[in-house]
Design a protein around this motif. Structure first.
Motif, PDB file in Angstrom:
ATOM      1  N   HIS A 182       0.864  -1.183   0.000  1.00 30.52           N
ATOM      2  CA  HIS A 182       0.000   0.000   0.000  1.00 30.52           C
ATOM      3  C   HIS A 182       0.895   1.225   0.000  1.00 30.52           C
ATOM      4  O   HIS A 182       1.883   1.287   0.742  1.00 30.52           O
ATOM      5  CB  HIS A 182      -0.899   0.025   1.242  1.00 30.52           C
ATOM      6  CG  HIS A 182      -1.647   1.313   1.399  1.00 30.52           C
ATOM      7  ND1 HIS A 182      -1.324   2.261   2.340  1.00 30.52           N
ATOM      8  CD2 HIS A 182      -2.688   1.826   0.708  1.00 30.52           C
ATOM      9  CE1 HIS A 182      -2.143   3.280   2.234  1.00 30.52           C
ATOM     10  NE2 HIS A 182      -2.981   3.035   1.252  1.00 30.52           N
ATOM     11  N   ALA A 183       0.602   2.174  -0.868  1.00 23.84           N
ATOM     12  CA  ALA A 183       1.380   3.408  -0.952  1.00 23.84           C
ATOM     13  C   ALA A 183       0.465   4.606  -0.764  1.00 23.84           C
ATOM     14  O   ALA A 183      -0.700   4.587  -1.173  1.00 23.84           O
ATOM     15  CB  ALA A 183       2.095   3.495  -2.302  1.00 23.84           C
ATOM     16  N   SER A 184       0.994   5.637  -0.142  1.00 27.70           N
ATOM     17  CA  SER A 184       0.217   6.861   0.052  1.00 27.70           C
ATOM     18  C   SER A 184       1.085   8.073  -0.227  1.00 27.70           C
ATOM     19  O   SER A 184       2.308   8.043  -0.048  1.00 27.70           O
ATOM     20  CB  SER A 184      -0.342   6.933   1.479  1.00 27.70           C
ATOM     21  OG  SER A 184       0.703   6.911   2.439  1.00 27.70           O
ATOM     22  N   VAL A 185       0.438   9.116  -0.696  1.00 28.28           N
ATOM     23  CA  VAL A 185       1.081  10.402  -0.936  1.00 28.28           C
ATOM     24  C   VAL A 185       0.297  11.449  -0.153  1.00 28.28           C
ATOM     25  O   VAL A 185      -0.921  11.566  -0.319  1.00 28.28           O
ATOM     26  CB  VAL A 185       1.099  10.744  -2.439  1.00 28.28           C
ATOM     27  CG1 VAL A 185       1.580  12.167  -2.665  1.00 28.28           C
ATOM     28  CG2 VAL A 185       1.977   9.762  -3.200  1.00 28.28           C
ATOM     29  N   ASP A 186       0.989  12.185   0.694  1.00 27.12           N
ATOM     30  CA  ASP A 186       0.343  13.190   1.535  1.00 27.12           C
ATOM     31  C   ASP A 186       1.044  14.530   1.354  1.00 27.12           C
ATOM     32  O   ASP A 186       2.283  14.596   1.287  1.00 27.12           O
ATOM     33  CB  ASP A 186       0.406  12.783   3.008  1.00 27.12           C
ATOM     34  CG  ASP A 186      -0.296  11.469   3.278  1.00 27.12           C
ATOM     35  OD1 ASP A 186      -1.523  11.488   3.434  1.00 27.12           O
ATOM     36  OD2 ASP A 186       0.393  10.430   3.322  1.00 27.12           O
ATOM     37  N   TYR A 187       0.246  15.573   1.291  1.00 30.09           N
ATOM     38  CA  TYR A 187       0.786  16.919   1.112  1.00 30.09           C
ATOM     39  C   TYR A 187       0.317  17.809   2.252  1.00 30.09           C
ATOM     40  O   TYR A 187      -0.873  17.858   2.575  1.00 30.09           O
ATOM     41  CB  TYR A 187       0.326  17.498  -0.218  1.00 30.09           C
ATOM     42  CG  TYR A 187       0.691  18.946  -0.435  1.00 30.09           C
ATOM     43  CD1 TYR A 187       2.001  19.323  -0.729  1.00 30.09           C
ATOM     44  CD2 TYR A 187      -0.273  19.949  -0.345  1.00 30.09           C
ATOM     45  CE1 TYR A 187       2.335  20.658  -0.929  1.00 30.09           C
ATOM     46  CE2 TYR A 187       0.051  21.288  -0.550  1.00 30.09           C
ATOM     47  CZ  TYR A 187       1.360  21.638  -0.846  1.00 30.09           C
ATOM     48  OH  TYR A 187       1.684  22.943  -1.043  1.00 30.09           O
ATOM     49  N   THR A 188       1.272  18.509   2.863  1.00 34.30           N
ATOM     50  CA  THR A 188       0.976  19.463   3.931  1.00 34.30           C
ATOM     51  C   THR A 188       1.447  20.839   3.491  1.00 34.30           C
ATOM     52  O   THR A 188       2.652  21.034   3.253  1.00 34.30           O
ATOM     53  CB  THR A 188       1.687  19.075   5.234  1.00 34.30           C
ATOM     54  OG1 THR A 188       1.311  17.739   5.599  1.00 34.30           O
ATOM     55  CG2 THR A 188       1.313  20.031   6.356  1.00 34.30           C
ATOM     56  N   PRO A 189       0.547  21.813   3.330  1.00 31.66           N
ATOM     57  CA  PRO A 189       0.960  23.129   2.840  1.00 31.66           C
ATOM     58  C   PRO A 189       1.823  23.870   3.855  1.00 31.66           C
ATOM     59  O   PRO A 189       1.780  23.591   5.056  1.00 31.66           O
ATOM     60  CB  PRO A 189      -0.370  23.849   2.602  1.00 31.66           C
ATOM     61  CG  PRO A 189      -1.323  23.172   3.542  1.00 31.66           C
ATOM     62  CD  PRO A 189      -0.891  21.735   3.599  1.00 31.66           C
ATOM     63  N   SER A 190       2.589  24.828   3.360  1.00 26.52           N
ATOM     64  CA  SER A 190       3.498  25.590   4.216  1.00 26.52           C
ATOM     65  C   SER A 190       2.753  26.482   5.206  1.00 26.52           C
ATOM     66  O   SER A 190       3.290  26.831   6.254  1.00 26.52           O
ATOM     67  CB  SER A 190       4.423  26.454   3.357  1.00 26.52           C
ATOM     68  OG  SER A 190       3.670  27.475   2.700  1.00 26.52           O
ATOM     69  N   PHE A 199       5.752  17.403   0.561  1.00 22.58           N
ATOM     70  CA  PHE A 199       5.206  16.314  -0.246  1.00 22.58           C
ATOM     71  C   PHE A 199       5.845  15.030   0.271  1.00 22.58           C
ATOM     72  O   PHE A 199       7.069  14.866   0.208  1.00 22.58           O
ATOM     73  CB  PHE A 199       5.546  16.568  -1.712  1.00 22.58           C
ATOM     74  CG  PHE A 199       4.874  15.641  -2.699  1.00 22.58           C
ATOM     75  CD1 PHE A 199       3.514  15.708  -2.926  1.00 22.58           C
ATOM     76  CD2 PHE A 199       5.626  14.731  -3.435  1.00 22.58           C
ATOM     77  CE1 PHE A 199       2.901  14.883  -3.858  1.00 22.58           C
ATOM     78  CE2 PHE A 199       5.031  13.901  -4.368  1.00 22.58           C
ATOM     79  CZ  PHE A 199       3.655  13.974  -4.575  1.00 22.58           C
ATOM     80  N   LYS A 200       5.031  14.111   0.770  1.00 23.40           N
ATOM     81  CA  LYS A 200       5.528  12.901   1.432  1.00 23.40           C
ATOM     82  C   LYS A 200       4.971  11.648   0.770  1.00 23.40           C
ATOM     83  O   LYS A 200       3.775  11.550   0.511  1.00 23.40           O
ATOM     84  CB  LYS A 200       5.140  12.916   2.914  1.00 23.40           C
ATOM     85  CG  LYS A 200       5.572  11.687   3.691  1.00 23.40           C
ATOM     86  CD  LYS A 200       5.116  11.787   5.144  1.00 23.40           C
ATOM     87  CE  LYS A 200       5.494  10.563   5.951  1.00 23.40           C
ATOM     88  NZ  LYS A 200       5.005  10.656   7.354  1.00 23.40           N
ATOM     89  N   GLY A 201       5.831  10.682   0.508  1.00 25.03           N
ATOM     90  CA  GLY A 201       5.408   9.393  -0.032  1.00 25.03           C
ATOM     91  C   GLY A 201       5.764   8.278   0.928  1.00 25.03           C
ATOM     92  O   GLY A 201       6.853   8.278   1.515  1.00 25.03           O
ATOM     93  N   THR A 202       4.850   7.323   1.082  1.00 28.93           N
ATOM     94  CA  THR A 202       5.041   6.222   2.026  1.00 28.93           C
ATOM     95  C   THR A 202       4.623   4.915   1.376  1.00 28.93           C
ATOM     96  O   THR A 202       3.631   4.873   0.639  1.00 28.93           O
ATOM     97  CB  THR A 202       4.194   6.439   3.298  1.00 28.93           C
ATOM     98  OG1 THR A 202       4.573   7.677   3.917  1.00 28.93           O
ATOM     99  CG2 THR A 202       4.386   5.305   4.296  1.00 28.93           C
TER     100      THR A 202
END
Length: 278
Positions: A182-190, A199-202
């Motif tokens: 399972h892969a996820s991409v998460d983005y947290t604005p500044s 930009f984070k990938g797991t």
């Protein structure tokens, strides 16, 4: 032609890792529900197929490479979406690399791009050359001056020189015959309303653990316009297949019976209503 051994491995060789739905307000959850990859825009070696093999599930597979070597493929969702890069977003998906005794490589990406397309294969991961884009890469081959594979990388604007990388130490175990990743991409604005953020990938595995990579990315070039999401992959001299999967349970026969009975009752009620005097 889809390589039979790759399809069989994708259908029966690995189980999906159960995960929770993405919690962000923006993005797309491809790891639950059903995504019909046969509707996607495909390029290069990519192919898509839907199958119901009789094990209780219907599958859709996006085969970016099919294990014949020298391949580069991409698949993008048919409809672009609007993303506010001053707000959080998340995407997630399942992927699978069938077991092979051959050289491992080269890898795949999840990509956000202004225009769907594909790039160079081999170490280019089917991504190199795809401008105005940001990608989370699972790179499974390296040269001496590159992060040791398998590594996770953040890429931008069609370059395969990573903004950031994480060496996982997984070796060939990234090809698992029993469970998919399972892969996820998460983005947290500044928080500064500047279309930039983390930009984070797991990637996560039932038995092998969790690994992540993140980088600060400026999304100004993609802001304010529709964004396409999709995948790329390449295998160069290796013979790996790279497969994105989606599955949904097939309704049991008694459910079909209940549905048909319900439809029959609705028809009976409708006929009675037509016969009643006005």
């Amino acid at each position: 032609m889809i390589k039979k051994s790759v399809v069989v491995a994708a259908l029966f060789g690995a189980s999906l890792l159960p995960v929770a739905s993405a919690s962000a307000d923006q993005g797309v959850n491809l790891s639950s529900g059903f995504t019909d990859f046969t509707t996607w825009t495909l390029a290069g070696s990519a192919m898509a197929a839907n199958q119901t093999p009789g094990n209780g599930f219907t599958y859709s597979q996006l085969l970016l490479t099919q294990g014949t070597g020298g391949e580069a493929g991409s698949g993008f969702a048919p409809v672009a979406i609007m993303l506010d890069f001053d707000q959080a977003f998340a995407f997630d998906f399942h992927f699978y690399i069938p077991v092979s005794t051959e050289l491992r490589g080269d890898g795949l990406t999840f990509t956000l791009a202004g225009t769907p397309g594909g790039g160079v294969g081999g170490s280019g991961l089917g991504y190199e050359g795809l401008g105005n884009s940001v990608a989370f890469a699972i790179d499974t081959f390296h040269f001496d001056d590159e992060p040791v594979s398998p590594s996770l990388q953040i890429l931008q604007n069609g370059s395969v020189t990573p903004l950031a990388s994480t060496e996982t130490g997984l070796g060939d175990t990234i090809r698992d015959p029993d469970f998919q990743w399972h892969a996820s991409v998460d983005y947290t604005p500044s928080g500064f309303d500047d279309n930039a953020g983390t930009f984070k990938g797991t990637i996560e595995h039932l038995n092998l653990g969790s690994f992540s990579v993140s980088a600060t990315v400026d999304f100004s070039a993609l802001a304010g316009s529709p964004v396409y999401y999709g995948f790329t992959a390449g295998n160069g001299a290796a013979l790996d297949g790279h497969i994105i999967t989606s599955a949904v349970p097939v309704p049991e026969p008694e459910i079909y019976g209940m549905l048909l009975a319900g439809l029959g009752l609705m028809g009976f009620v409708a006929r009675r209503r037509r016969k009643l005097p006005g």
